[in-house]
Design a protein around this motif. Structure first.
Motif, mmCIF file in Angstrom:
data_model
loop_
_atom_site.group_PDB
_atom_site.id
_atom_site.type_symbol
_atom_site.label_atom_id
_atom_site.label_comp_id
_atom_site.label_asym_id
_atom_site.label_seq_id
_atom_site.Cartn_x
_atom_site.Cartn_y
_atom_site.Cartn_z
ATOM 1 N N VAL A 1 -7.953 2.573 2.619
ATOM 2 C CA VAL A 1 -8.655 3.844 2.534
ATOM 3 C C VAL A 1 -7.905 4.791 1.608
ATOM 4 O O VAL A 1 -8.502 5.431 0.734
ATOM 5 N N LEU A 2 -6.585 4.855 1.806
ATOM 6 C CA LEU A 2 -5.786 5.745 0.956
ATOM 7 C C LEU A 2 -5.982 5.373 -0.508
ATOM 8 O O LEU A 2 -6.173 6.234 -1.369
ATOM 9 N N LYS A 3 -5.968 4.073 -0.796
ATOM 10 C CA LYS A 3 -6.103 3.638 -2.182
ATOM 11 C C LYS A 3 -7.493 3.931 -2.717
ATOM 12 O O LYS A 3 -7.657 4.335 -3.863
ATOM 13 N N SER A 4 -8.506 3.722 -1.887
ATOM 14 C CA SER A 4 -9.862 3.974 -2.374
ATOM 15 C C SER A 4 -10.068 5.460 -2.647
ATOM 16 O O SER A 4 -10.870 5.852 -3.482
ATOM 17 N N LEU A 5 -9.292 6.289 -1.934
ATOM 18 C CA LEU A 5 -9.381 7.727 -2.168
ATOM 19 C C LEU A 5 -8.662 8.132 -3.451
ATOM 20 O O LEU A 5 -8.832 9.232 -3.949
ATOM 21 N N GLY A 6 -7.819 7.231 -3.957
ATOM 22 C CA GLY A 6 -7.099 7.535 -5.176
ATOM 23 C C GLY A 6 -5.620 7.797 -4.969
ATOM 24 O O GLY A 6 -4.971 8.355 -5.840
ATOM 25 N N PHE A 7 -5.067 7.410 -3.809
ATOM 26 C CA PHE A 7 -3.608 7.449 -3.668
ATOM 27 C C PHE A 7 -3.039 6.402 -4.610
ATOM 28 O O PHE A 7 -3.504 5.253 -4.618
ATOM 29 N N ALA B 1 -6.396 -3.033 -2.913
ATOM 30 C CA ALA B 1 -7.151 -2.113 -2.077
ATOM 31 C C ALA B 1 -8.357 -2.806 -1.451
ATOM 32 O O ALA B 1 -8.685 -2.591 -0.284
#
Ligand SMILES: Nc1ncnc2c1ncn2[C@@H]1O[C@H](COP(=O)(O)OP(=O)(O)OP(=O)(O)O)[C@@H](O)[C@H]1O
Ligand SMILES: [Mg+2]
Lengths: 242, 782
Positions: B289-295, B379
């Protein structure tokens, strides 16, 4: 609704190509998830991808989001070739250009609804106060402002999905990706999400929706892409029924 | 507030239990480490620092002035290799009387025994800068400066201005008090005073170029004595001997504290690694989730690092503070009575700096490996991992267990560890170390107990001769009559009369205490390491610390001196315990040293071994009534503060580390239960009872506990073989094999169970809370 700021999101103009897939293959070891997919999506379009389970729909979506890399072929989103980007570059690309909605919402359990939404803006460097203000606006527009301090575990499925839509819209993405957005919802909550997507598209938001749900596709999409065994087997324009 | 910070903070708050476990584990390990390092530092650095400040004598040598002239000595000291030299100073040995009459006002009565007096015009100089801490230095004949630990006076009359009356010397006025780590003299007078004291030796103090080791000091001694006439060298003292003497007790703590400190550190690292990798693995979806948000990948790593670093830093800071608090009294105990005020028992700041920087660094390193997995994790994979079932590596094993006749809950539990091999391995290692600690600790306690037992004289009643000086009644009966009276008392089995006498050992500037025994002394013998108990005239028994310190062995000869009379004696045996400056000898040896031991009261205590079944209190009361002037004291045996402290701190550290290991198990079960919520819900929905769920979760850890016991016990045995001899060697002693072989089959069996005990203890609570989870709750969380 004023969510329509997103008409010019990402500097895209109607008609411009936002997604360009060219001969995309994706292999997982022996198995081939995508087998040479080529597809263009223009700004303002609402494209629905359908097909049997395991045909590669989610994989296709992941390619467009830069969540996964193709084994071969080109993925260009908003003019940027994702193949040439580093992991960090992809992350920066995602925060500004892509909004994602998942079947199982994928909210962060640790944060209340408002902070889940605000987080997306904070990543781009917006102050927490400003991010929360915009998040509240969005939650308000989606009709769940009163649930802002509730943690995901205590929200209903429909509420969770609306929070995740708000989160996806936070940075006015060029492209909103949805993977089975109504898959985990009852028909009433599903309707609400569909209405939301239609509204968004009508004010110019480009959509790419993966679904099993014929009703979702015909109500929301302007074009239907059918996939089988990792290939695009048919495309057709839809007259929206809604 | 940055996004990374906000997400980490939320994660820390949400994982309160894990956060608490990390903080607690880091805290306990830090305490153990601070204490261990603090002791290590205190045991060596203060001596070296003070010794360097005083430009201490690395070698103190005494020469016979009849055989070698001062000019010859000065010439020999000018050879290459000698960095600095002081002397020759004339030296005489005076003897303070043992039975001083009631002290006159203004007259100092030093402790009885020989006093080495040196003629020195100046406390400073190139070698052995004496620390004059009160009064002034000697300026003319008739004055004396006494060597006393800083701030200490022996006896009420000891002060600047008091007089010293010693046999064979004119009356001397005390003008100052001084101390020196070189232990070069017991008192100093002006050089003009020396002829009147009839010097018997010339003292020379040396510092060598680069002489740190015993070999270098020995080579230095060879250099400065080369070419001198035969027999010119009377004796020599290396600073290493002095250092060993003064730091021995503290050094005894170091090996075991270091062992426990290292064990604690390793356990802390493993648990941190386990907690973090658990957080990463159970947070796959979270990462996606963090990665999909752009972390960015680095931001994801940062989230996980902050998550463990926050409680880690809190634990390290609190642990350092608590460690400092714990170390202070311990250092004080360890040094009290040994440092004679030369060292200040303070924790040096580098210990704090090291733990404050080192602990978080260790945590970051432990966290980095699994966090980097989060960095690399695709991700797309991460997100799908949340909903898709994992391909369990344990499946085949689990199926095999399912085919056995074990109850289903047990066989399911046995299969669980295979589903997460990495986590199981880390938990197993924690358990192994826990069992290692328990094994080492129990072995250590048994060895120390055996060591105490060796020092135990099995004497139940000790009576001291009354001392009129301190307001007691002196006995009217003579020595021999007292002994006869004691033997006639009902309940007496054996009687030994003891005479402690300070002696000069020819060839050494240090004093030894002789214990002369009359009566049933053979029965008093403590455990022997080598040789046999002394029985005839000219025989002595010494402790192994004595032979180590003086470089002697069983069969060697030495010459004892008392009030000018000499007696050659042979070392016939070596005891396990005992003082490094003490010889035990039969009465006949004292008879040879003093013309008539009957006229002076040398015996100051009578040791009585009672017949079995005799009541000690009743006996002592009868004794006091029968012999006025004898003061009986109950005598419990030879438990000293060192052993009490070692056994005590071992127990505390063992409990700490066992608790830490149990916490590791606790954490693993929490993670397993959290990950398997859906499986648990499913098992319950098909009819598994809460009791069966508990049994399953506890079994999974108990299996690791059994393995932990099997591996941990041998490692603990090996650690015992390593640590205990090092500790005993530090106090200059050695142990006979009988004291090392403290293991018996039942004890070993119990130790094997320690792993299971720790595992079950740690698993029970989270297993029961997993069992209580309602199905609705499980489904709700999806
Ligand atoms: N991480 C992965 N590792 C191995 N194979 C994978 C992985 N992800 C997807 N696949 C395989 O790729 C194929 C396409 O998967 P994908 O998830 O894209 O299908 P889908 O069309 O989204 O199916 P559904 O409608 O059930 O969600 C499947 O055969 C799947 O098993
Ligand atoms: Mg899918």
């Amino acid at each position: 609704m004023t969510t329509g700021d997103s008409s010019n999101a990402g500097g895209t103009e109607a008609g411009q190509v936002v997604v360009h897939l060219d001969g995309v293959r994706k292999e997982y070891g022996e198995s081939t998830a995508l087998d040479g997919v080529s597809l263009d999506i223009r700004a303002g379009e609402a494209v629905a991808v359908m097909g049997p389970s395991g045909c590669g729909k989610s994989t296709l979506l992941n390619m467009v989001a830069g969540l996964d890399r193709p084994t071969s072929g080109r993925v260009v989103v908003n003019g940027e070739d994702l193949a040439s980007m580093s992991e960090t570059g992809l992350a920066l690309f995602r925060r500004r250009r892509i909004g994602m909605i998942f079947q199982f919402f994928n909210l962060l359990d640790d944060l209340p609804a408002l902070d889940n939404v605000a987080l997306a803006a904070q990543l781009t460097g917006v102050s927490v106060a400003q991010a929360r203000r915009r998040a509240l606006e969005l939650l308000d527009e989606l009709g769940i402002a009163d649930r802002r301090n509730v943690y995901p575990a205590a929200l209903s499925g429909g509420e969770r999905q609306r929070v995740s839509v708000a989160r996806a819209l936070m940075n006015r993405p060029a492209l909103l990706l949805a993977d089975e957005p109504t898959g985990a919802l009852d028909s009433h909550a599903g309707e609400q999400v569909m209405d939301l997507l239609i509204d968004l598209n009508q004010i110019g938001q480009t959509l790419l929706i993966v679904t099993h749900d014929q009703r979702l596709a015909t109500r929301c999409a302007s074009r239907l892409v059918e996939v089988a065994d990792g290939r695009v087997v048919r495309q057709r324009s839809l007259e929206r029924t809604a | 507030m940055s996004a990374v910070w906000q997400v980490s903070r939320a994660a820390v708050r949400r994982r309160r239990l894990q956060t608490f476990v990390i903080a607690l584990v880091v805290l306990t390990s830090t305490v153990a480490l601070v204490v261990a390092l603090g002791l290590l530092d205190a045991a060596s650095a203060p001596f070296d620092r003070t010794f360097d400040q005083q430009r201490g004598a690395q070698l103190t040598a005494t020469f016979d002035p009849a055989k070698v002239t001062d000019a010859q000595l000065a010439q020999a000291a000018a050879r290459p290799g000698v960095a600095a030299v002081a002397g020759p100073f004339a030296q005489a040995v005076l003897t303070a009387p043992s039975n001083t009459a009631v002290q006159a006002p203004g007259v100092d009565a030093p402790p009885p025994g020989p006093i080495t007096v040196v003629g020195r015009a100046d406390p400073a100089g190139p070698v052995d800068r004496v620390d004059l801490w009160e009064g002034r230095w000697v300026e003319r004949p008739g004055e004396i400066v006494l060597m006393r630990p800083p701030g200490e006076h022996y006896g009420p009359n000891e002060a600047v201005g008091s007089r010293l009356l010693l046999p064979g010397a004119p009356s001397l006025t005390v003008v100052g008090f001084a101390s020196t780590l070189s232990q070069s003299a017991g008192a100093w007078v002006s050089p003009d005073q020396m002829p009147a004291l009839h010097p018997t030796a010339s003292q020379v103090l040396y510092r060598f170029t680069g002489s740190g080791t015993a070999d270098q000091v020995r080579a230095g001694l060879a250099t400065v004595t080369a070419g001198l006439p035969q027999g010119a060298l009377l004796g020599s003292l290396s600073y290493l001997t002095v250092k060993q003497d003064m730091t021995a007790t503290a050094n005894a703590y170091v090996p075991f504290l270091l062992a426990f400190g290292v064990l604690g550190l390793v356990v802390a690292v493993l648990i941190v690694a386990n907690v973090v990798s658990g957080a990463v693995v159970s947070g796959y979806r979270h990462i996606g989730v963090l990665k999909s948000l752009g972390f960015t990948p680095n931001q994801v790593v940062a989230v996980y690092l902050v998550m463990v670093l926050a409680p880690g830093v809190v634990g390290a800071v609190l642990g350092t503070v608590l460690g400092d608090l714990a170390a202070q009294p311990l250092l004080h105990t360890v040094f009290s009575g040994f440092d004679y005020g030369y060292f200040t028992a303070t924790l040096s700041p580098w210990v704090d700096v090291l733990t404050l920087l080192g602990m978080p660094a260790v945590i970051v390193l432990a966290a980095l490996v699994p966090a980097l997995r989060a960095h690399r994790l695709s991700a797309a994979r991460a997100i799908s991992a949340g909903s898709a079932p994992r391909a369990g590596r344990g499946l085949r094993v689990q199926r095999w267990f399912g085919g056995t006749r074990l109850p289903r809950a047990v066989s399911l539990g046995l299969g669980l560890p295979f589903a997460r091999p990495g986590r199981s391995a880390l938990t197993l290692t924690t358990l192994v170390l826990g069992v290692t600690t328990v094994t080492l600790a129990s072995g250590l306690s048994s060895s120390v107990a055996a060591y105490i037992e060796a020092g135990n004289d099995h004497v139940q009643s000790v009576s001291y001769v009354g001392d009129a000086e301190i307001g007691e009644r002196a006995p009217t009966l003579a020595d021999a009559a007292i002994e006869a009276k004691l033997r006639s008392l009902p309940g007496t089995a054996q009687v030994t009369a003891m005479a402690p006498v300070e002696l000069h050992m020819v060839g050494s500037s240090q004093i030894v205490r002789g214990w002369f025994m009359r009566g049933d002394s053979a029965g008093m013998s403590t455990a022997m390491l080598k040789g046999r108990w002394a029985s005839g005239p000219g025989e002595v028994v010494v402790a192994s610390s004595f032979t180590a310190k003086h470089g002697l062995t069983v069969g060697d000869h030495l010459t004892l001196q008392l009030a000018g009379r000499e007696q050659g004696v042979t070392i016939v045996g070596e005891t396990v315990t005992g003082d490094a400056d003490q010889v035990e000898a039969p009465w006949e040896t004292l008879t040879a040293l003093v013309p008539d031991p009957g006229t002076t009261r040398y015996v100051n205590q009578y040791w009585v071994r009672l017949a079995p079944g005799t009541n000690v209190d009743a006996y002592d009361a009868a004794l006091a009534a029968a012999v006025p002037g004898l003061y009986p004291t109950a005598h419990g045996g030879g438990t000293d503060s060192l052993t009490v402290t070692i056994v005590g701190s071992t127990t505390v550290l063992t409990l700490l580390l066992a608790a830490v290991a149990a916490l590791g198990v606790f954490n693993t079960v929490v993670l397993n239960a959290r990950e398997r919520r859906r499986d648990l819900g499913m098992l319950k929905s098909i009819g598994m009872t809460p009791r069966q769920v508990t049994l399953m979760m506890v079994t999974s850890m108990a299996a690791l506990g059994v393995l932990g016991g099997l591996l941990g016990v041998p490692i603990g045995l090996a650690a015992h073989r390593l640590v205990v001899p090092a500790m005993v060697a530090a106090v200059g002693n050695a142990l006979p094999p009988s004291m090392m072989n403290v293991w018996h089959a039942p004890a070993l069996a119990l130790l094997l169970l320690a792993g299971v005990a720790i595992a079950v203890l740690g698993a029970l609570l989270p297993a029961r809370s997993a069992a209580r989870l309602t199905i609705a709750e499980v489904l709700r969380s999806e």
